[in-house]
Design an enzyme around this catalytic site. Structure first.
Site, mmCIF file in Angstrom:
data_model
loop_
_atom_site.group_PDB
_atom_site.id
_atom_site.type_symbol
_atom_site.label_atom_id
_atom_site.label_comp_id
_atom_site.label_asym_id
_atom_site.label_seq_id
_atom_site.Cartn_x
_atom_site.Cartn_y
_atom_site.Cartn_z
ATOM 1 N N CYS A 113 -33.483 -40.821 27.866
ATOM 2 C CA CYS A 113 -32.289 -40.277 28.528
ATOM 3 C C CYS A 113 -32.412 -40.245 30.047
ATOM 4 C CB CYS A 113 -31.987 -38.880 27.993
ATOM 5 S SG CYS A 113 -31.656 -38.842 26.218
ATOM 6 N N HIS A 246 -26.985 -35.780 33.068
ATOM 7 C CA HIS A 246 -27.101 -36.427 31.764
ATOM 8 C C HIS A 246 -26.237 -35.650 30.783
ATOM 9 C CE1 HIS A 246 -28.476 -37.953 28.026
ATOM 10 N NE2 HIS A 246 -29.291 -36.952 27.746
ATOM 11 N N ASN A 276 -24.150 -37.767 23.310
ATOM 12 C CA ASN A 276 -25.341 -38.143 24.069
ATOM 13 C C ASN A 276 -25.569 -39.645 23.915
ATOM 14 O OD1 ASN A 276 -27.888 -38.561 25.130
ATOM 15 N ND2 ASN A 276 -28.791 -36.741 24.207
#
Length: 319
Positions: A113, A246, A276
């Site tokens: 990520c 993020h 996500n």
């Protein structure tokens, strides 16, 4: 010499998987998912779509936004944890699909990520060092391929997508500073244990996660990276115009915004629409905000993210 973002682009696959769809697949509910994560839906790549395909769509839009000829691109870096193949790299496959013949370097960065932050920092160093004048930096993922769709703790969180930026050499300040970290001691909190070339290739090919531990870790290191970034540049929290985080969990994002003293109106929030998307989430959010006219030239932006590894980092830039 500075590096400056001159164009952004993003792409989400057409197939949408809503929370209500997931209610029919695992023991969960729309209200539970929204209250814990802020996610309402996620996009899933088609059977004939690979990570490089998603990257291609996002890259073309970034190239168009920057108003450049693709042949000007002399560096391609793709942040991804879901590459098309073991090798060649997704970046090389993307270079071929774009028809770029410059012969410049093309490679992937695997920081999960944090992948886009790592990739953007690397491209910035290439440009500051005079090795590149025009870089294509991409975050692209097909996380649906490594999700266990019977695990209600993880399958509700992830989706597929891509985001891209064109980063060019400039005499005007763009990227101010980048800050990267990792701690492999937390390797088991979020991982895919099978696959690869290690001795445990027979392990699960799906993602496993200790959600509570990951949440606590993420909030802690994102607090510290905010302080580090501001301190390194002699800046105050009030100097930040936009937070582009993020997009993993709305509660983590809210905690970081609170640390900065930023109202949520100054935070780019897109997690509800795509979940996500790992390395793709920051450039997806950035492109959304730019195209909606929220982010204006001259404003100061803080990007930050944390991912499996654990890896974490930030990019501070002037738009």
């Amino acid at each position: 010499m500075y590096s400056r973002i001159t164009g952004t682009g993003s792409y989400l696959p057409q197939k949408v998987l809503t929370n209500h769809d997931l209610e029919r697949m695992v023991d969960t509910s729309h209200d539970w998912i929204v209250s814990r994560t802020g996610i309402e839906e996620r996009h899933i790549a088609a059977d004939d779509e690979s990570t490089s395909d998603l990257a291609l769509h996002a890259s073309r839009r970034a190239i168009e936004a920057a108003g450049i000829d693709p042949q000007q691109i002399d560096l391609i870096i793709v942040g991804t944890t879901t590459p098309d193949r073991m090798f060649p790299s997704t970046a090389c496959l993307l270079q071929d699909k774009l028809g770029i013949k410059s012969g410049g370097p093309a490679f992937d960065i695997q920081a999960v990520c944090s992948g886009f932050v790592y990739a953007l920092s690397t491209a910035d160093q290439f440009i500051r060092g005079g090795q590149s004048k025009c870089a294509l930096v991409v975050g692209a993922e097909t996380m649906s391929r490594i999700v266990d769709w019977t695990d209600r703790n993880t399958c509700v969180l992830f989706g597929d997508g891509a985001g891209a930026v064109i980063l060019q050499a400039s005499e005007t300040e763009g990227i101010i500073s980048t800050h990267l970290h990792a701690d492999g001691g937390y390797k088991d909190l979020l991982a895919v244990e099978g696959g690869g070339c290690g001795v445990n290739r027979a392990g699960t090919p799906h993602m496993v996660m200790d959600g509570t531990a990951v949440f606590k870790f993420a909030v802690g290191v994102l607090d510290s990276i905010v302080e580090e970034t501001l301190s390194a540049n002699g800046m105050q929290k009030s100097d930040i115009d936009w937070l582009v985080p993020h997009q993993a969990n709305v509660r983590i994002i809210q905690a970081t915004a609170k640390k900065l003293g930023l109202p949520m109106e100054r935070v780019v929030l897109t997690v509800n629409a795509h979940g996500n998307t790992s390395a793709a989430s920051i450039p997806l959010a950035l492109d959304t905000a730019v195209r909606e006219g929220k982010i204006k030239r001259g404003e100061t932006i803080l990007m930050e993210g944390v991912g499996g590894g654990f890896t974490w980092g930030s990019v501070l830039l002037r738009w």
